[in-house]
Write a protein that holds these residues in place. Structure first.
Motif, PDB file in Angstrom:
ATOM      1  N   UNK B  31      31.275 109.079  24.711  1.00 13.51           N
ATOM      2  CA  UNK B  31      32.116 109.928  25.804  1.00 13.51           C
ATOM      3  C   UNK B  31      32.097 108.770  26.693  1.00 13.51           C
ATOM      4  N   UNK B  32      32.779 108.624  27.552  1.00 12.93           N
ATOM      5  CA  UNK B  32      32.903 107.430  28.955  1.00 12.93           C
ATOM      6  C   UNK B  32      33.887 108.183  29.833  1.00 12.93           C
ATOM      7  N   UNK B  33      33.237 108.662  30.730  1.00 13.19           N
ATOM      8  CA  UNK B  33      33.872 109.234  31.436  1.00 13.19           C
ATOM      9  C   UNK B  33      33.699 108.741  33.359  1.00 13.19           C
ATOM     10  N   UNK B  34      35.103 108.369  34.477  1.00  7.97           N
ATOM     11  CA  UNK B  34      34.899 107.279  35.503  1.00  7.97           C
ATOM     12  C   UNK B  34      34.933 107.897  36.112  1.00  7.97           C
ATOM     13  N   UNK B  35      34.327 107.975  37.594  1.00  4.96           N
ATOM     14  CA  UNK B  35      34.249 107.940  38.970  1.00  4.96           C
ATOM     15  C   UNK B  35      34.022 106.806  39.553  1.00  4.96           C
ATOM     16  N   UNK B  36      35.086 107.794  41.281  1.00  2.43           N
ATOM     17  CA  UNK B  36      35.706 107.499  42.262  1.00  2.43           C
ATOM     18  C   UNK B  36      34.422 107.250  43.725  1.00  2.43           C
ATOM     19  N   UNK B  37      33.562 106.829  43.869  1.00  4.83           N
ATOM     20  CA  UNK B  37      32.577 107.140  45.615  1.00  4.83           C
ATOM     21  C   UNK B  37      32.924 106.138  45.876  1.00  4.83           C
ATOM     22  N   UNK B  38      33.694 106.910  47.792  1.00  6.50           N
ATOM     23  CA  UNK B  38      33.936 106.529  48.545  1.00  6.50           C
ATOM     24  C   UNK B  38      32.359 106.216  49.118  1.00  6.50           C
ATOM     25  N   UNK B  39      32.251 105.318  50.187  1.00  2.00           N
ATOM     26  CA  UNK B  39      31.170 104.946  51.577  1.00  2.00           C
ATOM     27  C   UNK B  39      30.726 105.868  51.736  1.00  2.00           C
ATOM     28  N   UNK B  83      45.248 100.765  50.313  1.00  3.09           N
ATOM     29  CA  UNK B  83      43.968 101.177  51.297  1.00  3.09           C
ATOM     30  C   UNK B  83      42.777 101.372  50.794  1.00  3.09           C
ATOM     31  N   UNK B  84      42.654 102.856  50.857  1.00  2.00           N
ATOM     32  CA  UNK B  84      42.614 104.105  50.305  1.00  2.00           C
ATOM     33  C   UNK B  84      41.547 103.757  49.124  1.00  2.00           C
ATOM     34  N   UNK B  85      42.400 102.766  47.928  1.00  2.00           N
ATOM     35  CA  UNK B  85      41.433 103.192  46.895  1.00  2.00           C
ATOM     36  C   UNK B  85      40.431 102.151  46.792  1.00  2.00           C
ATOM     37  N   UNK B  86      39.747 101.456  47.810  1.00  2.00           N
ATOM     38  CA  UNK B  86      38.972 100.992  48.542  1.00  2.00           C
ATOM     39  C   UNK B  86      37.305 102.015  47.802  1.00  2.00           C
ATOM     40  N   UNK B  87      36.869 101.179  46.523  1.00  2.00           N
ATOM     41  CA  UNK B  87      35.306 102.450  46.588  1.00  2.00           C
ATOM     42  C   UNK B  87      34.430 101.757  45.596  1.00  2.00           C
ATOM     43  N   UNK B  88      33.787 102.649  45.231  1.00  2.00           N
ATOM     44  CA  UNK B  88      33.148 102.103  44.400  1.00  2.00           C
ATOM     45  C   UNK B  88      33.414 102.742  43.054  1.00  2.00           C
ATOM     46  N   UNK B  89      33.697 102.147  41.876  1.00  2.00           N
ATOM     47  CA  UNK B  89      33.812 102.550  40.468  1.00  2.00           C
ATOM     48  C   UNK B  89      32.630 102.574  39.632  1.00  2.00           C
ATOM     49  N   UNK B 105      25.091 108.502  31.829  1.00  2.50           N
ATOM     50  CA  UNK B 105      24.356 107.696  32.137  1.00  2.50           C
ATOM     51  C   UNK B 105      25.216 106.467  32.752  1.00  2.50           C
ATOM     52  N   UNK B 106      24.619 106.413  34.087  1.00  4.25           N
ATOM     53  CA  UNK B 106      25.952 105.095  34.782  1.00  4.25           C
ATOM     54  C   UNK B 106      25.862 103.587  34.869  1.00  4.25           C
ATOM     55  N   UNK B 107      26.383 103.029  35.171  1.00  2.00           N
ATOM     56  CA  UNK B 107      26.576 102.058  34.839  1.00  2.00           C
ATOM     57  C   UNK B 107      26.140 101.108  36.595  1.00  2.00           C
ATOM     58  N   UNK B 108      26.217 100.510  37.082  1.00  3.81           N
ATOM     59  CA  UNK B 108      26.613  99.636  38.659  1.00  3.81           C
ATOM     60  C   UNK B 108      27.355  99.640  38.928  1.00  3.81           C
ATOM     61  N   UNK B 109      28.066  99.787  38.229  1.00  4.79           N
ATOM     62  CA  UNK B 109      29.950  99.961  39.330  1.00  4.79           C
ATOM     63  C   UNK B 109      30.405  98.707  39.303  1.00  4.79           C
ATOM     64  N   UNK B 110      31.231  98.944  39.903  1.00  7.11           N
ATOM     65  CA  UNK B 110      32.213  98.373  40.496  1.00  7.11           C
ATOM     66  C   UNK B 110      32.983  97.901  41.476  1.00  7.11           C
ATOM     67  N   UNK B 111      32.865  96.998  43.226  1.00 15.20           N
ATOM     68  CA  UNK B 111      33.060  97.668  44.355  1.00 15.20           C
ATOM     69  C   UNK B 111      34.099  96.916  44.192  1.00 15.20           C
TER      70      UNK B 111
END
Lengths: 112, 115
Positions: B31-39, B83-89, B105-111
């Motif tokens: 199972x894979x989940x995606x998250x958006x993390x703003x600063x 512009x508002x899509x700028x975040x860590x995914x 279990x999270x990956x290190x993300x894509x900035x």
């Protein structure tokens, strides 16, 4: 919807004990989790409470009271490496799917 | 034991462009989940994939879409970047059979930076 409240910042000294509180409002509650995230790093799992009471894992403990919609993370014998952001998260189950909803995070600064 | 891997680590795009982010789950996870993390914020749930289907979605517009492949890896696509899509995914994997007590279990993300 879901909402979680936790303090934005906490400062403590090395060797001390700190408690990070979390209150939540949600439906379909299936447990409260805690994650740690260092700057530039991935969130990593710390603990999970599905039932009321205290769970202890080394220097970290987590508590849950479902009747109060409240939990906390307790960090003992603080070390400099504990400086990080800490997130509480609730698991919500809807239909066939489930998801974790995270709080805004508590930034812990440990000072010498 | 390989953990969750994400690529690329950093990405710079221009408004209006499209982007594809990739994720390989931890070995044994389905199972894979995606998250958006703003600063300075907590991760916000985008969607979850299991058995190659999206089965749960957060409060994100249709510009955000995804896919899961037979080997459980996943892609996140974002069209018409703002512009508002700028975040860590962040990509997170878990095991469906122990979903109620299985940690993510999270990956290190894509900035992602949108200019």
């Amino acid at each position: 919807g879901q909402s979680l409240e936790q303090p934005s910042e906490v400062t403590a000294v090395e060797g001390a004990i700190v408690q990070i509180n979390c209150t939540y409002q949600t439906s379909g509650f299936y447990g409260l989790s805690w994650y740690q995230q260092h700057d530039g790093g991935a969130p990593t799992f710390l603990s999970y409470n599905a039932l009321d009471g205290l769970e202890e894992t080394g220097r970290f403990s987590s508590f849950l009271s479902r009747s109060d919609s409240y939990g906390y993370l307790l960090l003992q014998e603080l070390q400099m490496k504990d400086s990080a952001s800490y997130f509480c998260a609730v698991r919500v189950v809807r239909g066939a799917g489930n998801m974790l909803t995270f709080g805004g995070g508590t930034r812990l600064m440990v000072k010498p | 034991d390989a953990g969750v891997t994400q690529s690329p680590t950093h990405l710079i795009k221009t408004r209006g462009q499209q982007v594809t982010l990739r994720c390989s789950p931890k070995s044994g996870h389905d199972t894979v989940s995606w998250y958006q993390q703003a600063l300075g914020q907590g991760p916000q749930f985008i969607f979850q994939y299991y058995e190659e289907e999206e089965r749960q979605r957060g409060n994100f517009p249709d510009r955000f879409s995804g896919h899961q492949f037979p080997n459980y890896s996943s892609e996140l696509n974002v069209n018409a970047l703002l512009l508002g899509d700028s975040a860590l995914y962040l990509c997170a994997s878990s095991l469906e059979s122990s979903v109620y007590n299985s940690p993510l279990h999270f990956g290190n993300g894509t900035r992602l930076t949108v200019t």
